[in-house]
Scaffold this active site. Structure first.
Site, PDB file in Angstrom:
ATOM      1  N   PRO A 125       0.688  -1.352  -0.109  1.00 15.96           N
ATOM      2  CA  PRO A 125       0.003   0.115  -0.097  1.00 15.96           C
ATOM      3  C   PRO A 125       0.907   1.293  -0.053  1.00 15.96           C
ATOM      4  CG  PRO A 125      -0.005  -1.007   2.297  1.00 15.96           C
ATOM      5  CD  PRO A 125       0.683  -1.782   1.360  1.00 15.96           C
ATOM      6  N   CYS A 126       1.487   1.667  -0.997  1.00 14.18           N
ATOM      7  CA  CYS A 126       2.321   2.827  -1.201  1.00 14.18           C
ATOM      8  C   CYS A 126       1.340   3.962  -1.031  1.00 14.18           C
ATOM      9  CB  CYS A 126       2.979   2.746  -2.710  1.00 14.18           C
ATOM     10  SG  CYS A 126       1.962   2.542  -4.048  1.00 14.18           S
TER      11      CYS A 126
END
Length: 168
Positions: A125-126
């Site tokens: 989850p950037c």
């Protein structure tokens, strides 16, 4: 290598994998000329677990992914991407916090670059990485997609664009 597409509320995602692991997730606007890879064949069945888990995420039924991953990158990039997976659902970290997490507090810019090269957005989850002041920063899927994902997760962040709209 195999690939398929998944329609989501933020557009069509290209999903690429091997028979063992997920290798790449790409937004429409973030695709490269070689997407899908020339050697990959279209196989909707082979990527069913990834597509199913992503659909559950978008339906609000999943907050952790349970997939085998094989992102290609340097050791440093893989360390950053591994740390992304530890950011809890609904929370955000700054680039400095991410750099601290991998034991490289002075490598904030390098961490930002590695974050931007994440081949498995959403799964790693950037989108949960924001500016030090809580503001939204760049995202391969675009800031509207980042905003959507953070809102889906109930994350708190500062959104100058939304504040301007509310002021009108």
């Amino acid at each position: 290598m195999v690939y398929d597409y998944l329609e989501t509320p933020i557009g069509s995602l290209l999903i690429v994998g091997t028979e063992h692991a997920l290798v790449r997730v790409a937004f429409e606007q973030d695709r490269r000329p070689e997407d899908p890879p020339e050697e990959a064949e279209h196989d909707p069945v082979a990527l069913e677990a990834a597509k199913s888990q992503l659909a559950e995420y978008f339906d609000g039924e999943r907050d952790v992914f349970d997939l085998d991953l094989e992102p290609e990158g340097t050791d440093f990039q893989r360390a950053v991407w591994s740390a992304l997976a530890t950011i809890p659902f609904g929370e955000t970290w700054s680039y400095a916090q991410l750099a601290e997490r991998i034991g490289r507090p002075s490598a904030v810019r390098a961490v930002g670059a590695a974050n931007g090269r994440n081949p498995l957005p959403i799964v790693l989850p950037c989108h949960r990485v924001i500016g030090a002041d809580g503001s939204l920063t760049g995202f391969g899927g675009g800031l509207d997609a980042k905003r959507f994902l953070l809102d889906l997760e109930g994350a708190v962040y500062r959104d100058a664009e939304r504040q301007r709209e509310l002021a009108l």
